[in-house]
Scaffold this active site. Structure first.
Site, mmCIF file in Angstrom:
data_model
loop_
_atom_site.group_PDB
_atom_site.id
_atom_site.type_symbol
_atom_site.label_atom_id
_atom_site.label_comp_id
_atom_site.label_asym_id
_atom_site.label_seq_id
_atom_site.Cartn_x
_atom_site.Cartn_y
_atom_site.Cartn_z
ATOM 1 N N LYS A 236 0.831 -1.195 0.000
ATOM 2 C CA LYS A 236 0.000 0.000 0.000
ATOM 3 C C LYS A 236 0.871 1.253 0.000
ATOM 4 C CE LYS A 236 -3.769 -1.867 2.901
ATOM 5 N NZ LYS A 236 -4.924 -1.621 2.028
ATOM 6 N N ARG A 310 -10.351 -11.329 2.552
ATOM 7 C CA ARG A 310 -11.296 -12.347 2.074
ATOM 8 C C ARG A 310 -10.678 -13.741 2.117
ATOM 9 N NH1 ARG A 310 -11.868 -9.176 -3.422
ATOM 10 N NH2 ARG A 310 -11.477 -7.553 -1.867
#
Length: 460
Positions: A236, A310
């Site tokens: 990120k 997820r």
């Protein structure tokens, strides 16, 4: 709770007033008092207040501007705005308003004090008549738990600390808690959780809490516990990484909801599953285009290592099938796409059961904890196809990110089980009355209220 107290004769009255109500109230007062109020410029604007002195220069009364009385945030700014002391509401309130205003006062009294002491104690409020004290305390303490866990930085809220938080709640309520750690995850067939967390200095783990109130339907809660998310090898940028201590916000919500259920003694068999990991960068980090095994047996190609939440949820949701639950709820700070669609304050709700989704959404409206249902678009399932595995964790298109994430999770939900997924921000980006900047519970009270409604409908 220390900021909601028993009645005392020394409590200063608070008079909540709308703009129209202020005009009527002033007509009943003597001219000196009415003149004072007008001189202060108080117009009963929502969130504003006026201090009314007595003849000796003390505080005789507080006027508080409100729009409506069934809003928990109507008076939530007062605990820190008023002088220290004890206050009471001098208006007759219905039970719902009494409960919501008391809750708002409690939440407005919150401060995160782990590293720095608060500058002053907030004002106290006499419990409003008709307020359900147990319900207010339960919701306020659960919200404080969410805020405290999220606000704690990753150096003190890593995988071990998050699992310990589950242990503490289990011990508090007589629940059984098992924590599966490190390479034991592989031996116990939780390969996706292990893959995501193996690069970190602190080993990944799965916290598994079980509690039974004498039978009842099986309810399983799952919370994303990514204690810090660097993005992995798909790193990120700094601005996006700055708030990633909050990436365990889903776990905080699931644990807080479990606490509310156990504290209320709801007639359910409860299970809580919290995968606790850090998504870090090292020589052992999982890579783009790796193909990961999952507990369900499905293989997943890694399209992006920053779509790790997820993956850990996939193993936990697959494990939920072991108990044949009637209801599965998962909470996760999962996608920026949900924030782009609904903003930071409204969680996105997905469900394979429209009746369940409506129940949660309507409950949120009633208790001022709004969520919004979004669709599981069948045509988008094809976007999760992989050429080398059963599915990919994130499609290349970049479209409908919140929906495709929910569709991915649905592949791991027990067949025939009612399931709802809340994709949350879990963070107040700016301060507001009763809602300080920082970690925040979003959809928690909606989910709890919907669960109690569901249980009531079953026994009707």
């Amino acid at each position: 709770m220390q900021h909601l107290v028993e009645r005392t004769d020394a409590a200063v009255p608070i008079t909540p007033l709308t703009a129209d109500g202020l005009a009527r109230w002033l007509e009943t007062q003597d001219e000196a008092l009415a003149g004072w109020v007008r001189a202060t410029g108080f117009t009963a604007k929502p969130g504003a207040h006026a201090l009314i002195p007595d003849a000796s220069g003390g505080l005789a009364r507080v006027l508080a501007g409100v729009q409506r009385l069934d809003d928990p945030w109507a008076l939530a700014g007062l605990p820190t705005a008023l002088p220290q002391g004890t206050y009471r509401l001098d208006t007759d309130l219905e039970a719902t308003s009494a409960e919501l205003l008391a809750l708002g006062w409690a939440l407005g009294s919150y401060a995160f004090t782990r590293y720095v002491a608060r500058q002053r104690e907030p004002a106290a409020l006499v419990w409003p008549a008709r307020a359900d004290r147990a319900a207010v305390t339960r919701a306020a303490e659960a919200t404080a738990l969410v805020r405290d866990l999220i606000n704690t930085p990753a150096n003190d809220m890593g995988p071990a600390a998050l699992a310990d938080a589950v242990r503490r709640e289990g011990k508090r309520h007589g629940a059984r808690v098992e924590v599966i750690e490190g390479d034991k995850l592989l031996r116990r067939n939780y390969p996706a959780i292990h893959a995501v967390g193996r690069a970190a200095a602190h080993a990944p783990r799965l916290a598994d809490l079980r509690w039974n109130a004498g039978g009842g339907p099986q309810v399983t809660l799952v919370g994303k516990g990514v204690c810090f998310d660097t993005g992995g090898l798909d790193l990120k940028p700094a601005n996006n990484m700055k708030l990633m201590k909050k990436d365990m916000g889903g776990a905080a919500h699931a644990l807080a909801l479990a606490r509310m259920i156990m504290d209320a003694g709801l007639p359910v068999s409860l299970r809580l599953l919290v995968p606790c990991v850090e998504n870090s960068v090292s020589a052992d980090a999982f890579r783009p285009q790796d193909v990961l095994q999952t507990r369900k047996g499905l293989t997943v190609e890694v399209g992006n290592t920053d779509a790790e939440g997820r993956l850990v949820l996939a193993d936990a949701l697959a494990e939920a099938a072991a108990d044949s639950p009637e209801l599965v709820l998962d909470f996760a700070t999962l996608t920026g796409a949900a924030r782009a669609a609904l903003g930071p304050d409204v969680p996105a709700l997905f469900s394979n059961d429209d009746a369940l989704a409506r129940r949660i959404q309507y409950a949120g409206e009633r208790v001022h904890d709004r969520v919004w249902q979004m669709p599981l678009v069948e045509d988008y399932r094809s976007w999760l196809k992989s050429e080398v595995a059963d599915l990919v964790n994130v499609p290349d298109s970049g479209f409908a990110g919140a929906i495709t994430a929910a569709l991915f999770l649905q592949r791991f939900v027990p067949e025939g089980t009612a399931w709802a997924h809340l994709d949350q921000m879990a963070w107040n980006t700016s301060p507001g009355p009763g809602r300080p900047k920082g970690g925040e519970a979003m959809g928690l009270r909606a989910a709890y209220t919907a669960l109690t409604d569901w249980l009531a409908s079953r026994s009707a």
